[in-house]
Design an enzyme around this catalytic site. Structure first.
Site, PDB file in Angstrom:
ATOM      1  N   CYS A  58      96.269  82.282  60.831  1.00  0.00           N
ATOM      2  CA  CYS A  58      95.761  82.708  61.968  1.00  0.00           C
ATOM      3  C   CYS A  58      95.557  81.480  63.089  1.00  0.00           C
ATOM      4  O   CYS A  58      96.001  80.839  63.100  1.00  0.00           O
ATOM      5  CB  CYS A  58      95.797  84.058  62.437  1.00  0.00           C
ATOM      6  SG  CYS A  58      96.458  84.945  63.824  1.00  0.00           S
ATOM      7  N   HIS A 142      98.290  87.577  59.055  1.00  0.00           N
ATOM      8  CA  HIS A 142      96.830  87.695  58.170  1.00  0.00           C
ATOM      9  C   HIS A 142      97.181  88.689  56.541  1.00  0.00           C
ATOM     10  O   HIS A 142      97.306  89.119  56.334  1.00  0.00           O
ATOM     11  CB  HIS A 142      96.210  89.109  59.446  1.00  0.00           C
ATOM     12  CG  HIS A 142      95.599  88.107  60.112  1.00  0.00           C
ATOM     13  ND1 HIS A 142      94.533  88.189  60.211  1.00  0.00           N
ATOM     14  CD2 HIS A 142      95.658  88.249  61.403  1.00  0.00           C
ATOM     15  CE1 HIS A 142      94.271  87.258  61.079  1.00  0.00           C
ATOM     16  NE2 HIS A 142      95.117  87.241  62.043  1.00  0.00           N
ATOM     17  N   GLU A 144      95.659  89.209  54.809  1.00  0.00           N
ATOM     18  CA  GLU A 144      94.447  89.899  54.174  1.00  0.00           C
ATOM     19  C   GLU A 144      94.069  90.967  53.873  1.00  0.00           C
ATOM     20  O   GLU A 144      93.497  92.047  53.987  1.00  0.00           O
ATOM     21  CB  GLU A 144      92.592  89.109  54.239  1.00  0.00           C
ATOM     22  CG  GLU A 144      92.268  89.209  56.605  1.00  0.00           C
ATOM     23  CD  GLU A 144      92.887  88.580  57.224  1.00  0.00           C
ATOM     24  OE1 GLU A 144      94.433  88.218  56.401  1.00  0.00           O
ATOM     25  OE2 GLU A 144      92.507  88.520  58.349  1.00  0.00           O
TER      26      GLU A 144
HETATM   27  N1  GLN Z   1      95.607  84.125  69.107  1.00  0.00           N
HETATM   28  C1  GLN Z   1      94.123  83.590  68.440  1.00  0.00           C
HETATM   29  C2  GLN Z   1      94.185  82.613  68.672  1.00  0.00           C
HETATM   30  O1  GLN Z   1      94.542  81.827  69.250  1.00  0.00           O
HETATM   31  C3  GLN Z   1      94.642  84.620  66.929  1.00  0.00           C
HETATM   32  C4  GLN Z   1      94.901  85.235  66.125  1.00  0.00           C
HETATM   33  C5  GLN Z   1      94.350  85.600  65.370  1.00  0.00           C
HETATM   34  O2  GLN Z   1      93.422  84.660  64.000  1.00  0.00           O
HETATM   35  N2  GLN Z   1      94.558  86.772  64.508  1.00  0.00           N
HETATM   36  O3  GLN Z   1      93.212  81.599  68.191  1.00  0.00           O
END
Ligand code: GLN
Length: 167
Positions: A58, A142, A144
């Site tokens: 992410c 994610h 995890e």
């Molecule tokens: N929206 C977050 C970002 O732009 C990422 C979100 C996440 O890691 N779950 O950094």
């Protein structure tokens, strides 16, 4: 998750803590905040020069893209599924595996462009969400947050491959 799979994870906050690691995970969170701290702690060059396997989930995937640390041949659009309320879960098909993989997407990024060497390991609605570029694995979700260790298992496979090549 990594511990469950037999790895011995340590936290990294300073560049010298990268020395001797077999791999590095950049977790989710908020990429703007993580990037600011990476700069503040002088970790930018350390991560760029880290020659071992990397796994970005992410926000971690955002950090590794062409517009940030430039470690992975991808262009990633932040928050591209919408705001927090547009967070969701979905079953994904994992390459080379019959069992569906539950993906938890939290204000997730979307891959807007992938280089020719990048391998797609899972897609959602025809868009890549789990990708591998050589020794770098990235997920827009994610892995995890479920009980399923397969994605981390694949990362550890890359770590083992890399360690074997060095041995
Ligand atoms: N929206 C977050 C970002 O732009 C990422 C979100 C996440 O890691 N779950 O950094």
């Amino acid at each position: 998750m990594l511990r469950r799979l037999g790895a011995d994870p340590v936290e990294v906050r300073k560049p010298e803590q990268l020395d001797g690691l077999d791999g590095l995970v950049i977790p989710g969170g908020e990429s703007t905040a993580i990037m600011r701290l990476v700069r503040l702690y002088g970790l930018e060059d350390g991560i760029r020069e880290f020659a071992r396997p990397l796994f970005g989930t992410c926000a971690g995937m955002i950090l590794l893209d062409r517009n940030h640390l430039g470690v992975v041949d991808l262009e990633v659009a932040r928050n591209a599924y919408g705001r927090q309320v547009a967070s969701f879960e979905a079953d994904l098909e994992l390459a080379g595996d019959d069992e569906p993989l539950r993906g938890v997407f939290i204000r997730a990024p979307r891959v807007s462009e992938a280089g020719p060497e990048v391998e797609v390991l899972a897609e959602l609605g025809g868009e890549p969400v789990l990708l591998r570029d050589g020794r770098v694995l990235v997920a827009s979700f994610h892995p995890e947050l479920t009980d399923d260790t397969r994605v981390h298992g694949r990362f550890l496979d890359i770590v083992r491959e890399d360690a074997n090549v060095r041995a």
